[in-house]
Design an enzyme around this catalytic site. Structure first.
Site, PDB file in Angstrom:
ATOM      1  N   GLU A   1       0.804  -1.230   0.000  1.00 24.02           N
ATOM      2  CA  GLU A   1       0.000   0.000   0.000  1.00 24.02           C
ATOM      3  C   GLU A   1       0.830   1.269   0.000  1.00 24.02           C
ATOM      4  O   GLU A   1       0.571   2.186  -0.764  1.00 24.02           O
ATOM      5  CB  GLU A   1      -0.940   0.028   1.212  1.00 24.02           C
TER       6      GLU A   1
ATOM      7  N   HIS B   1     -11.122  -4.667  10.078  1.00 18.89           N
ATOM      8  CA  HIS B   1     -11.614  -4.431   8.722  1.00 18.89           C
ATOM      9  C   HIS B   1     -12.889  -3.608   8.691  1.00 18.89           C
ATOM     10  O   HIS B   1     -13.588  -3.612   7.685  1.00 18.89           O
ATOM     11  CB  HIS B   1     -11.864  -5.776   8.017  1.00 18.89           C
TER      12      HIS B   1
END
Lengths: 401, 365
Positions: B95, B164
């Site tokens: 990322e 998440h």
């Protein structure tokens, strides 16, 4: 001319004799006040340069570099300007006219100048916070750099950025977060590939940043996608106060790209840096993917102006580099001993540079600070004017882009 | 002969009538389609990206699984097949690296769409979003633009647990130099994503995974290739007089459902869909509060330092404060990491009954 002719005939005694005569003639000429004409200088010379240690490469850059008189004078002038500019910044910082962070580049001039000599202005370059030298080689004037350091409206970023945030065409800063500039550089290289314009991106980082995870992420993607990125590690042996031995399990920075070919370059010699950069740029332009260069260099100042730079290294070490490997002295000696320039000529250049720096410093100290009306400008690009909350609810400030 | 003729005439007349009737049916069908064209949020996002990729060759998409997998949530389905490797790029799981690469590409003049598989993973890259993208135009005094879009699902999903499920509206909404949008329905998704891609500045698009499969009617105007929704303007989804409900993303639907229930009891809620988190359209909220005198904010994220907290502060600082008959109420996610068990998860984000309860409380009912 006599010297050259006689040297061709190879009579050593005659050379000494002629040397003596030429000294008299030139001495006389000095008295008369005339200077040597251009025809007296060698237009170019070839120099042996240090071989680069290679990683995953069969062949490295050439071990000889051709330097023309014009190039030599240009490199000298550029390096000396950078040196004087950084020393002036040192002075201004101590006078508290420059505040905050100030990371000086003196000692490393051969890197910036050599790299610029090895690429085109249409190529791209990004570096970290020790950026004043690159800001200059990428086209920003000393005046605009010093005025940015002193936070004035005439600065290259109108006083909004400061030491670590100066930008120019194809120069993307000046980046304050250690290592963050490396993925950015890989992205710039991706854009070159995407546009198919045969341009490359030079992405610089230091020995300290070399341990950042995002750099390895960038290596992976650059190699995977064969991005035209020249990764360059400027190894000045210290990441702030931590020596390379105390920071890195492997100090072979040119090998740390693993699957990316690398070369280790003497970063104190502008010609070696230039040849290595040319080699690297050709490699990238040919579509082979990224390449990594480690430049062995040295900074005379501490990490920044808040660091005296002697708690983690000795004054003797600094002095030794200054006397034996200074990039500017090395170039000067090369040019003079090969009859490519005269001492007077160099001195004249020094005087001109001193004047330029003085004038720039004068501007940087007298130019007014940016107007308060500009406080909120440039938050966005190409945006209609908008309102920005000030420090209290009644303070409604205006922002234009 | 005449009978043949008349039967022929009848046949042709009949045929013509059939044709007319069929045409009529077609006409009605068209009208029907005109009114009832259902597009899922997923397809709306997909179409928006497809159209922008076609319109401007500088636009490209990168992220994990966006190309050959058709997108982790299938939002980029079909795009790689259509546009190929150059414009739809699968990245390794890096990322920080690929967000930085996207920002660098934007600095060089391309217009990347950087997808985070969920915004939870954007935390790995948040330095690139804030320090490299958001602040650069200001630091360079306008010399260096960063025309980039960061998009992906944000907030709670179903059963994906604490790491998440975080909502990042408040985190990104905090930073100058960023624009942050949060679409609710398909029209929002199309219009806001297209605006984001066409914007010359960094825009964070907070989608919602649970909304991807939900279909909404989209008008013909909403389907046009140049349909954009201005960033920074909220929309009144349902007018009302008694209380203002302000929300973003999935919770807008909850507010409308609560409003439908409350309407049966004679309480008319005005439901505002923020659409944009930053810049916040406080004027639309103020105009509504002046009318209803009661304000409730509804969000999926945590209460402290959240979107609702910001709205409260802004209302207090502005002219609408004097029109409030009660303090502003925030309905938010519970101040805990998201649990896994269904009963716990269901009780961790606002339910319709929580909104109804808060409305009645603020109206002293």
């Amino acid at each position: 001319v006599l010297k050259v002719l006689l040297s061709l005939s190879n009579t050593a005694r005659n050379i000494d004799f002629i040397n003596g005569i030429s000294l008299c003639i030139y001495g006389g000429a000095r008295l008369v006040g005339s200077t040597r004409s251009f025809a007296d200088f060698s237009p170019q010379a070839s120099f042996d340069i240090k071989k680069c240690e290679l990683h995953r490469l069969d062949q490295g850059p050439p071990t000889q570099a051709l330097l023309t008189r014009e190039q030599g004078l240009k490199y000298y002038r550029t390096m000396q300007t950078m040196r004087r500019m950084e020393l002036k910044a040192d002075q201004l910082y101590k006078q508290k006219i420059i505040r905050g962070f100030c990371h000086l580049y003196d000692g490393q001039e051969a890197c910036a100048v050599g790299i610029e000599a090895g690429i085109n202005p249409s190529d791209h370059l990004i570096t970290a916070y020790r950026a004043h030298g690159y800001t200059y080689t990428r086209g920003v004037s000393v005046k605009e750099i010093l005025a940015e350091l002193t936070g004035r409206r005439g600065g290259v970023a109108k006083g909004k950025g400061g030491s670590m945030h100066m930008y120019a065409k194809h120069f993307y800063g000046g980046n304050g977060i250690v290592g963050a500039q490396v993925p950015l550089g890989a992205g710039l290289a991706l854009a070159c590939q995407y546009k198919g314009n045969n341009e490359v991106c030079v992405t610089l980082y230091g020995d300290g940043a070399a341990n950042q995870g995002q750099i390895f992420e960038s290596f992976n993607m650059a190699a995977l996608w064969k991005l035209p990125c020249i990764f360059i590690c400027e190894n000045n042996k210290y990441g702030m106060g931590t020596s390379v031995e105390r920071a890195s399990a492997s100090t072979d920075y040119f090998k740390r790209g693993d699957f990316i070919p690398g070369l280790k370059v003497d970063g104190m010699d502008v010609l070696t840096v230039r040849e290595a950069t040319k080699f690297a740029a050709d490699y990238c332009r040919s579509g082979k993917g990224p390449i990594l260069m480690e430049l062995e260099t040295y900074r005379y100042h501490g990490h920044s102006m808040s660091d005296p730079g002697v708690s983690y290294r000795t004054r003797e070490e600094i002095q030794e580099v200054r006397s034996k490997s200074d990039p500017i002295s090395m170039l000067k000696d090369r040019m003079i001993s090969n009859n490519m320039a005269s001492l007077e000529e160099i001195k004249e250049i020094d005087v001109e540079i001193r004047k330029e720096i003085e004038e720039a410093a004068q501007f940087a100290t007298s130019d007014p600070e940016p107007p308060l009306e500009e406080l909120c400008n440039h938050i966005f690009y190409n945006e209609p004017p908008m309102e920005v909350r000030g420090t209290n609810p009644w303070s409604k400030l205006k922002s234009i882009s | 002969m005449s009978s043949l003729f008349s039967s022929l005439k009848m046949m042709t007349k009949g045929a013509m009538r059939c044709v007319l009737i069929t045409n009529h049916l077609k006409f009605f069908e068209t009208i029907g389609n005109f009114q009832l064209l259902q597009v899922t949020v997923r397809d709306a996002l997909n179409q928006a990206m497809d159209e922008e990729l076609e319109r401007d060759e500088r636009v490209f998409l990168l992220g994990e699984e966006v190309a050959q997998y058709d997108g982790a949530y299938k939002v980029s389905r079909g795009l790689w097949k259509k546009y190929g490797d150059k414009r739809i790029i699968d990245t390794p799981i890096s990322e920080m690296g690929f967000a930085g690469i996207a920002v660098g590409a934007a600095m060089a003049g391309l217009r990347p769409i950087c997808e985070f598989m969920t915004f939870n993973f954007s935390m790995q890259a948040i330095d690139q979003v804030i320090n490299s993208a958001a602040k650069t135009c200001y630091m360079s005094a306008g010399l260096q633009a960063v025309p980039i879009v960061f998009r992906g699902p944000n907030g709670a999903s179903a059963g994906v647990a604490a790491q998440h499920s975080q909502c990042f509206a408040a985190w990104y909404g905090h930073c100058p130099g960023l624009k942050v949008v949060s679409p609710w329905n398909s029209e929002d998704a199309r219009g806001l994503l297209k605006s984001a891609i066409r914007d010359d500045n960094p825009v964070v698009v907070l989608e919602n995974e649970l909304m991807y499969g939900v279909a909404f009617e989209v008008s013909e105007q909403g389907l046009s290739k140049d349909f954009t929704i201005p960033i920074g303007k909220a929309k009144v989804e349902r007018p009302g007089n008694h209380v203002t409900l302000v929300s973003h993303s999935r919770m807008v639907g909850h507010c409308l459902d609560a409003a439908a229930v409350l309407a049966k009891e004679g309480i008319e809620c005005e439901v505002i869909n923020l659409r944009t988190i930053r810049p916040l359209d406080v004027e639309t909220i103020e105009a509504s509060v002046v009318k209803t005198n009661h304000l409730i904010t509804v969000e999926g994220g945590w209460p402290q330092f959240g979107v609702g907290a910001e709205i409260c502060a802004r209302i207090m600082e502005g002219p609408a404060f004097n029109y409030l008959d009660a303090p502003v109420i925030r309905v938010t996610g519970v101040d805990i990491p998201m649990p896994y068990a269904k009963i716990l998860e269901d009780n961790s984000t606002p339910q319709i009954k929580d909104i109804i309860f808060s409305v009645k409380k603020t109206l002293n009912m």
